[in-house]
Enzyme design. Structure first.
Site, PDB file in Angstrom:
ATOM      1  N   ILE A 110       0.858  -1.184   0.000  1.00 25.43           N
ATOM      2  CA  ILE A 110       0.000   0.000   0.000  1.00 25.43           C
ATOM      3  C   ILE A 110       0.891   1.230   0.000  1.00 25.43           C
ATOM      4  CG2 ILE A 110      -0.209  -0.030   2.529  1.00 25.43           C
ATOM      5  CD1 ILE A 110      -3.044   1.171   2.140  1.00 25.43           C
ATOM      6  N   ILE A 141       4.834  -1.219   2.912  1.00 27.92           N
ATOM      7  CA  ILE A 141       4.519   0.186   2.679  1.00 27.92           C
ATOM      8  C   ILE A 141       5.337   0.677   1.492  1.00 27.92           C
ATOM      9  CG2 ILE A 141       4.362   2.474   3.692  1.00 27.92           C
ATOM     10  CD1 ILE A 141       2.655   0.282   5.076  1.00 27.92           C
ATOM     11  N   LYS A 142       4.651   1.214   0.501  1.00 26.22           N
ATOM     12  CA  LYS A 142       5.333   1.700  -0.700  1.00 26.22           C
ATOM     13  C   LYS A 142       5.771   3.148  -0.510  1.00 26.22           C
ATOM     14  CE  LYS A 142       4.022   0.448  -4.890  1.00 26.22           C
ATOM     15  NZ  LYS A 142       3.186   0.210  -6.091  1.00 26.22           N
ATOM     16  N   ILE A 143       7.056   3.359  -0.714  1.00 28.92           N
ATOM     17  CA  ILE A 143       7.653   4.691  -0.594  1.00 28.92           C
ATOM     18  C   ILE A 143       8.417   4.972  -1.882  1.00 28.92           C
ATOM     19  CG2 ILE A 143       9.313   6.109   0.670  1.00 28.92           C
ATOM     20  CD1 ILE A 143       8.713   4.428   3.149  1.00 28.92           C
TER      21      ILE A 143
END
Length: 374
Positions: A110, A141-143
């Site tokens: 996400i 977690i998409k960064i």
């Protein structure tokens, strides 16, 4: 008598490529489609982004109940609730895969609000909130791999949170991403976190590179330039894999060896944007040509279906190709295509596209909330 010939996706998995689906929707979850793709097409993970969620909200009525329940809620809070609920549900579907692969696969990603891509502090804080809100060990977690995103990646990993680094286009930026990963795990180790469950992938974008480079080659119009169309993306990805090997191979650096000895998983390369945009190209080329053990290929459903139907697995198509890939990039530079310019442009465009999709998601959600509240 049953046919025992392995299906193409099964052969791809056996070759060491983890197949992730680049899509998610509540309808896909409710219908059992995701579970079917796991069983029938060897899917072992899911990636999402703002564009995917914006599309999901505009199709069908799967979100009608949620919008009705959230009527009167702040739109940004509603978006976070809807997207984290979907990711949590997908993570539950994939949890058996996560457990069976010792936390390597079975992951669901996400993305942090893309409007924060140039804000380190806000990105890091949002990553923690999303991780805690979803509350599943197999979420990532998409960064984005912007300059400002790099320290946020380190801080998020240092907190014991799994990270999918997205929007990587250049080899130099990829090297910085790997450094951020190593720093994050070193800090996590120092803080006493168990490194084994911390997962990370580095999402190296593929087809967008060919789209931009081919446009420039066509504009140049020379025979030499035109002959290079459709080669940049695969060459760029193969050089990325060579950079990965420099850090994570068996005879790797002492820095990684110390982390591996403490139980850390390597940060796997993930081939993203693998849907073919030029109809003249083979529709599975960004899968066929990037087969190597220990990577992820996240595919939109159309690409997954195409590969399941007629994909080709001829063994490792990446290892040992760095010299030829470098020659391709040199040939592009020689005819006047600067890969530094291309990759910088693609990063800016990627952030902007996700911001536009996020705005569309907010607009669509607000309209749904307003209608539900009438």
């Amino acid at each position: 008598m049953t046919d025992s010939t392995p299906r193409p996706t099964e052969r791809l998995s056996e070759a060491g490529v983890s197949i992730w689906l680049d899509d998610l929707s509540r309808e896909r979850l409710r219908s059992g489609n995701l579970a079917a793709l796991i069983a029938e097409k060897d899917v072992v993970g899911v990636t999402t982004n703002p564009t995917i969620f914006a599309a999901a909200l505009t199709h069908g009525d799967a979100y009608a109940g949620a919008l009705s329940e959230l009527a009167g809620t702040d739109v940004e809070a509603a978006v976070e609730r809807i997207t984290t609920d979907d990711v949590r549900a997908a993570a539950d579907v994939l949890r058996p895969v996560h457990d069976a692969t010792s936390a390597v696969d079975g992951r669901v990603s996400i993305e942090v609000d893309p409007r924060l891509a140039r804000d380190t502090e806000a990105t890091a804080a949002t990553a923690v909130r999303l991780w805690e809100t979803v509350g599943r060990p197999n979420v990532m977690i998409k960064i984005p791999a912007t300059v400002e995103g790099l320290p946020a990646i380190t801080r998020t990993l240092a907190a014991g949170i799994s990270v999918n680094v997205t929007l990587i286009f250049s080899i130099d930026r990829y090297k910085a991403v790997m450094d951020a990963f190593l720093s994050g795990l070193e800090q996590a180790k120092e803080a006493g976190h168990d490194l084994a469950p911390i997962g990370s992938v580095a999402s190296f974008f593929v087809s967008r590179v060919d789209s931009e480079v081919d446009k420039r080659l066509t504009a140049l119009g020379t025979d030499e330039a035109l002959a290079l169309r459709g080669q940049a993306a695969i060459a760029n990805a193969r050089l990325a894999y060579a950079a990965y090997e420099d850090i994570f191979s068996a005879d790797s650096t002492a820095r990684w060896a110390a982390l591996a000895a403490a139980g850390a998983q390597p940060q796997r390369p993930l081939w993203a944007s693998t849907g073919v945009k030029n109809p003249e190209y083979r529709d599975t080329m960004y899968v066929d040509e990037l087969v190597v053990r220990g990577v992820v290929n996240t595919m939109p459903e159309a690409t997954l279906d195409a590969f399941a139907d007629h994909g080709i697995v001829l063994g490792d198509t990446v290892t040992g190709t760095a010299e030829a890939a470098a020659a391709t990039i040199a040939a592009l530079e020689a005819v006047g295509v600067s890969m530094d310019e291309v990759t910088a442009q693609l990063e800016d465009e990627g952030v902007n596209k996700f911001e536009v999709s996020w705005d569309e998601l907010l607009t669509t959600t607000k309209a749904g909330l307003d209608a539900a509240g009438e």
